[in-house]
Design a protein around this motif. Structure first.
Motif, PDB file in Angstrom:
ATOM      1  N   ILE A 869       0.855  -1.205   0.000  1.00 52.33           N
ATOM      2  CA  ILE A 869       0.000   0.000   0.000  1.00 52.33           C
ATOM      3  C   ILE A 869       0.887   1.250   0.000  1.00 52.33           C
ATOM      4  O   ILE A 869       0.635   2.228  -0.726  1.00 52.33           O
ATOM      5  CB  ILE A 869      -0.950   0.013   1.222  1.00 52.33           C
ATOM      6  N   GLN A 876      -3.145   1.274  -5.049  1.00 47.70           N
ATOM      7  CA  GLN A 876      -3.571   1.566  -3.676  1.00 47.70           C
ATOM      8  C   GLN A 876      -5.029   1.183  -3.407  1.00 47.70           C
ATOM      9  O   GLN A 876      -5.339   0.557  -2.396  1.00 47.70           O
ATOM     10  CB  GLN A 876      -3.403   3.066  -3.452  1.00 47.70           C
ATOM     11  N   LEU A 879      -5.425  -2.561  -3.114  1.00 48.83           N
ATOM     12  CA  LEU A 879      -4.750  -3.050  -1.918  1.00 48.83           C
ATOM     13  C   LEU A 879      -5.512  -2.664  -0.647  1.00 48.83           C
ATOM     14  O   LEU A 879      -5.550  -3.432   0.323  1.00 48.83           O
ATOM     15  CB  LEU A 879      -3.319  -2.507  -1.872  1.00 48.83           C
ATOM     16  N   LEU A 880      -6.139  -1.476  -0.656  1.00 46.93           N
ATOM     17  CA  LEU A 880      -6.959  -1.066   0.495  1.00 46.93           C
ATOM     18  C   LEU A 880      -8.180  -1.980   0.640  1.00 46.93           C
ATOM     19  O   LEU A 880      -8.614  -2.287   1.748  1.00 46.93           O
ATOM     20  CB  LEU A 880      -7.402   0.396   0.350  1.00 46.93           C
ATOM     21  N   THR A 917     -11.508   5.930  -2.685  1.00 46.50           N
ATOM     22  CA  THR A 917     -10.421   5.516  -1.782  1.00 46.50           C
ATOM     23  C   THR A 917     -10.738   5.943  -0.352  1.00 46.50           C
ATOM     24  O   THR A 917     -10.560   5.169   0.600  1.00 46.50           O
ATOM     25  CB  THR A 917      -9.087   6.147  -2.238  1.00 46.50           C
TER      26      THR A 917
END
Length: 1200
Positions: A869, A876, A879-880, A917
């Motif tokens: 991350i 990102q 991966l989050l 995000t």
């Protein structure tokens, strides 16, 4: 037509006969003809029929007259307008005639004609002209005052006409009022009463000027107070106006006068004053609110007003309570004090009814009621007049019903921690209630005893277990009513119903000392010796069980009761048991009793006593198998439950032939169309696999397995059914059956995906298959490494389709969730490479797989994910998502060492400009907070002071993910600080306010106790966000076109969603009138908002505030033309769909409004309905929604 005219002319000729029987029969035949829809009359026939019917109204024979009047109804709808006017003229003239009989029959005739006219909302010219013609004649008849009987009939007809057709007589309202008002001072009370009724109907349709004139007249007359008799009449009139119209604008002036008249020593006047208060409370709730305290104090004062009777002291009552003869003496003494001239009981009754109204309509005052009203009502249970006592009991019942907690609050962990709640106050008053009811339960009056039982039933429903300490006092009263020879069957039913509710809501031990009074207890074997009662219980139940000629309900109860007896006491029945089981077998063969018998057998088969069912199993199992093909869902479900428990507990007695009979019936039941039945079938097959593994050898060749595999691919398979499926595959592979081994089942599950020709259409199917693969792999750990290696190769292989990659990744994730895959060196690289796939679904699956695999070995994978991350900004977001999966699925103890590192990483990303995000970060923060709320929640609160609006919105969104609908350790902490998070409703940033509303909505929906005490502070800000802000509306140029964009639309949507939720969860804390003001604004807003507006339960006098905006939505008009921007002919399909949905929403609101009592009597509502009826498109939508609404109500009644 010619034959009809000929037939009617024959009848008319017979009507002139001197023989009354001929006239009667001919009139009867004419009525039958007129009732036929097909009949058409020419002008000549019309004239002759009308003339003859009017002549027969003066017939010497009463029966002929009565039939002639009945003919007027169908005749009015069959003849032309001028003929109806002829009828009305004649009837009006006859009504003023000297002959009493003719007057009476003409009055009935006029009422019949008025009843047959089309409603005012239809806009019928006939109705208007007839009503105008009648009105002039009636007003003169009322005003002349020569003959009271004429006056009474005229007033009666006027009231009837105003009720049905008041809207058509608007021009006549002033003259009607001026003719009615003098009648309020008539020397005849009957004239006054009918005048009051007519005025009540007048105010429902009159304009404001007429209404003001009427109220000003009543106020001035009351202020003068010339005579007590007229004052009583004026008070009654005001109460009637309030009851009918619900106008409350005049209450500020009237209530002080009514209060003053309450203090005058005139019982009849007091009764009318208190009745007026009751109508104000029920019909003008907003306007009467400031005066409710005064009304309560007056009612409490006069609830005990009994000047002619001296009640015994409490102590004497108590001493007499236990003496057998005391009740008879007490009852007998009432008559000595009753006095025909004593009117005080009417005052007490009015006070009790008024208190009932206050309690029923003012839920927000419950704590106050328990402090003042409740003790006063309990003290009046000793009331000597039976009718008054019944009303006192009814008022207390209303208080209990208001106290019953709503279902959503029962689950609130904090609901009982709010200090002195109505429930705790009621709990403290239970001893007083029981003491007051004790004596009443042995009264001679059946009505009083029924009230006692209703009261106890409701009390126990509101407060289960409340009577634990008081059972010894109450049981003798219940037994008294059951044994008393004078008790009616209804009273005994009420007593038994009450006993049933009390038994269900208290611990069995409470009743053990009382069992000797009769076999009414449900014995608990551990704590209670039931042996002395078994014979009595069995004997009385077997008698009902054997009887064939008894009521269906009794048969079912006898079967259920015997099922309980055998389940709990079967080992004590000895030789009676086999015979009883054979009766069950007979009942199983009977279509009417089979469902109840299946449930009873399920209970017996699950008994811890291991009842011997072998005598009936051979015959019962094939019968049960045959039920699986019946078209009765409840029977299928009960039968599957019964077969499951039989196979589980009687495996040694169930033969292969029996199992084969059942298996043959199963394939049609495995279907996505009924997941509950499918789940029960899968559970049964799982039991078979564990208990009778050999019997499953045949399912490979049958259609059962193919149906199960099809079900796995269904997008509807989830929840309980999916869990059952996973258990089944684990049990099946554990049987070691040939051709049903690990690889065989794996090929069946994954075959369609690898075949490529038949790609699965729904993403959920891949998840289900992956879970089944993981379940098989967990059951066969030796096979795991090879299969995992194959899946890794499938993901790596460049020739693999996206479908194969998707399934392989999901399967790796599901297997890795339970099995440590750190021994696969390529795994991390392969999954990270999949993040670069061109398919969004493959990326999402890779993200899920990485998170899920990490759960299987946190020390290996979690630091890796955190490092990626930080080091891979482009990946990102995915991966989050992996991190979210880890936080959601990993154990708390496993995660705790990593909390600080994860928290620090998340905070770095909570100010990300990308909203997607930020939302994932917020969800991770919220779920992480649940792991260590004492430390992390204060930290979260601290970030509310951040200068970044993105950070503040992330923090507020994170709070939403800490709220769930079940109790959690964070709840008390969250309750103390959620107010700080909701202060962001005042944040200058629009997006922060929007996410604050979303969080507030989540709390209101899932855990109302968190926000109930904050509503006074929060609601003004919530309502503020429902307003349209011009500064947020901007124009955007798109080429040659200009497009209007409203940046405030989303926040208004969120605000109305919150209001919608609050109606369900916190209705008692809302000021419904203020709420309605904002609902009205919403009805004038953008159509995305209008569709979200939900109209709460209203009273009749609020209708005018809602109809107008609804009218705008429908491009209709009520008082002046209004229009909604029409969808252009060349608009896209979505615009038309939105417009249609808006119309449906508006029609749903109208249907909801029509459920308000007497809503259809509102003139505005009637006009509104008629405009809907005149538009074919809206009328069709309206009818469909009404039909759906009524069928939904019927279904809810069936299930309740």
């Amino acid at each position: 037509m010619a034959s009809a005219s000929y037939h009617i002319s024959n009848l008319l000729e017979k009507m002139t006969s001197s023989d009354k029987d001929f006239r009667f029969m001919a009139t009867n035949d004419l009525m039958s003809e007129l009732q036929k829809d097909s009949i058409k009359l020419d002008d000549d026939s019309e004239r002759k029929v009308v003339k003859m019917i009017l002549k027969l109204l003066e017939d010497k024979n009463g029966e002929v007259q009565n039939l002639a009047v009945k003919c007027l109804g169908p005749l009015v709808s069959k003849v032309k307008e001028y003929q109806v006017e002829t009828i009305v003229d004649t009837l009006c003239t006859n009504m003023l005639a000297d002959k009493e009989q003719l007057r009476d029959i003409s009055s009935i005739g006029l009422k019949t004609v008025i009843g047959e006219l089309p409603p005012a909302s239809s806009g019928s010219a006939l109705a208007a002209s007839v009503c105008k013609k009648i009105t002039g004649r009636l007003t003169s008849a009322i005003a002349k005052q020569e003959d009271v009987s004429v006056q009474l009939e005229a007033l009666d007809i006027m009231a009837d006409m105003l009720c049905r057709q008041g809207g058509l007589l608007v021009n006549f309202h002033p003259s009607i009022l001026s003719c009615l008002l003098p009648q309020l001072t008539s020397p005849r009370l009957a004239v006054r009463k009918r005048t009051i009724i007519a005025l009540g109907h007048l105010v429902m349709s009159c304009g404001n000027l007429v209404f003001v004139d009427l109220i000003e007249h009543l106020l001035s007359e009351l202020s003068r107070n010339d005579s007590m008799s007229t004052t009583r009449t004026y008070i009654q009139c005001i109460a009637a106006i309030s009851r009918q119209a619900g106008h409350g604008s005049y209450l500020e002036k009237i209530i002080p006068l009514v209060v003053k008249f309450c203090n005058i020593d005139d019982d009849e006047l007091r009764e009318y004053c208190i009745q007026a208060f009751e109508s104000f409370v029920r019909r003008c709730p907003k306007e009467v609110y400031p005066h409710v305290g005064t009304v309560i104090s007056i009612c409490l004062k006069y609830l005990t007003y009994d000047p002619n009777y001296n009640y015994d002291d409490e102590d004497e009552d108590e001493n007499a309570m236990d003496a057998d003869g005391a009740d008879e003496d007490y009852q007998g003494s009432d008559d000595e004090y009753s006095d025909d001239d004593d009117m005080s009981w009417k005052v007490r009754r009015a006070a009790a009814k008024c208190l009932d109204a206050v309690v029923s309509t003012r839920h927000e005052m419950l704590p106050e009621f328990y402090r003042t009203v409740s003790p006063a009502l309990i003290a009046r249970f000793k009331e000597r007049e039976e009718n008054v006592k019944a009303d006192v009991f009814h008022a207390y019942l209303s208080l209990l019903k208001q106290t019953r907690p709503a279902q959503s609050w029962l689950c609130d962990p904090d609901a009982m921690e709010q200090g002195e709640t109505p429930l705790t106050m009621l709990q403290n008053q239970v001893p007083m209630i029981v003491k007051a009811l004790h004596k009443q339960m042995k009264e001679k009056s059946v009505k009083t005893r029924q009230c006692c039982f209703n009261m106890l039933t409701e009390l126990v429903n509101v407060l289960p277990g409340a009577l634990t300490q008081h059972i010894p006092v109450l049981v003798p009263g219940i037994i008294f009513s059951l044994n008393d020879k004078s008790s009616s069957s209804n009273l005994k039913i009420d007593a038994l119903s009450c006993l049933y509710v009390v038994l269900c809501n208290h611990q069995p031990q409470v009743f053990h000392p009382h069992v000797q009074v009769g076999p009414l207890d449900q014995p608990e074997r551990d704590t209670f010796d039931a042996s002395p009662y078994i014979t009595d219980l069995f004997t009385c139940t077997i008698k009902r069980l054997k009887a064939a000629d008894i009521d269906q309900e009794v048969k079912e109860r006898a079967i259920s009761c015997m099922g309980q007896i055998i389940c709990n006491l079967g080992d004590s029945l000895g030789d009676d048991l086999p015979g009883t089981l054979h009766i069950f077998l007979e009942r199983l063969k009977n279509e009417i009793t089979r469902l109840t018998t299946v449930k009873a057998l399920t209970l017996i088969a699950g008994s811890t006593l291991k009842i011997d069912l072998r005598p009936i199993l051979d015959e019962a199992v094939p019968i049960l198998a045959s039920f699986l093909r019946k078209n009765q869902r409840a029977l299928k479900l009960s039968t599957l439950a019964a077969l499951d428990i039989l196979v589980k507990n009687y495996s040694d007695s169930v033969t292969p032939a029996m199992i084969d009979a059942v298996l043959a019936e199963l394939p049609p039941l495995i279907s996505e169309s009924d997941m509950h039945v499918s789940q029960m079938v899968i559970s049964f097959l799982t039991t078979l696999a564990r208990v009778h593994p050999l019997s499953l050898a045949k399912i490979g060749g049958s259609s059962i397995l193919s149906e199960l595999i099809s079900l796995v691919r269904s997008p509807l398979l989830q929840g309980g059914a999916l869990s059952a499926m996973l258990e089944f595959f684990q049990a099946l592979v554990g049987t070691g059956t040939s051709s049903l081994g690990y690889m065989d089942l794996l090929r069946m599950l994954t075959g369609p995906v690898y075949a490529q020709s038949a790609a699965l259409t729904h993403k959920q199917s891949y998840y289900s298959i992956a879970k089944c693969v993981a379940a098989l792999t967990r059951a066969c750990p030796d096979e795991g490494p090879a299969v995992v290696g194959q899946f890794i190769q499938d993901v790596k292989n460049s020739r693999s389709t996206d479908s194969i990659r998707l399934l392989a990744l999901l399967s790796l994730g599901e297997v890795g969730h339970h099995v440590d895959l750190s021994g696969q060196p390529e795994l991390k690289t392969v999954i990270l490479d999949a993040f670069s796939s061109s398919s969004e679904e493959v990326k999402s699956a890779a993200s899920y797989a990485l998170g899920s695999i990490a759960v299987g070995n946190l020390p290996e994978y979690l630091p890796f994910v955190l490092g990626e991350i930080s080091g891979q900004p482009k990946r990102q977001y995915l991966l989050l998502h992996s991190l979210k999966e880890i936080i959601s699925s990993a154990s708390v103890t496993g995660l705790k060492p990593y909390v600080e590192g994860v928290w620090t990483l998340l905070l770095k990303h909570c100010e990300c400009a990308e909203e997607g995000t930020r939302n994932v970060v917020a969800e991770c923060l919220g779920k992480l907070t649940l792991i260590d709320p004492e430390t992390l929640l204060p930290r979260l609160k601290g970030y509310l002071l951040s200068g970044s609006s993105y950070a503040r919105s992330s923090v507020v969104t994170a709070v939403k993910f800490t709220i769930s609908d079940h109790p959690q350790t964070i709840d008390p902490l969250l309750k103390n600080c959620i107010g700080d998070f909701l202060k962001t409703l005042e944040d200058p940033d629009l997006n922060v306010r929007r996410v604050a509303l979303v969080t507030f909505n989540s709390a209101a929906h899932n855990k109302p106790s968190l926000i109930r005490d904050l509503l006074d502070t929060v609601l003004p800000h919530l309502y503020n966000e429902t307003k349209v802000r011009k500064e947020l509306i901007r124009e955007v140029e798109m080429g040659p076109f200009k497009h209007t964009v409203d940046d405030g639309l989303d926040i208004r949507k969120a605000a109305f969603e919150c209001m919608y939720t609050l109606l369900d969860s916190c209705l008692d804390r809302l000021d419904i009138f203020e709420f309605l003001n904002h609902v009205e604004d919403g009805l004038k807003d953008h159509y995305d908002i209008k569709g979200r507006v939900r109209v709460p339960s209203l009273s009749n006098n609020h209708l005018h505030t809602v109809c107008q905006p609804l009218s705008v939505s429908l491009s209709l008009s009520l008082s002046h033309p209004v229009s909604l921007p029409q969808v252009k002919a060349n608009s896209v399909k979505q615009e038309f769909e939105k417009q249609d949905e808006l119309k449906r929403s508006a029609m749903r609101a109208v249907v909801a409004l029509l459920t308000i009592p007497e809503a259809e009597k509102s003139p505005l509502m009637s006009e509104f309905q008629s405009q809907i009826s005149s538009n074919p498109e809206l009328a069709a939508i309206f009818e469909n929604i009404q039909r759906d609404s009524s069928s939904a109500n019927m279904e809810s009644m069936d299930t309740s």
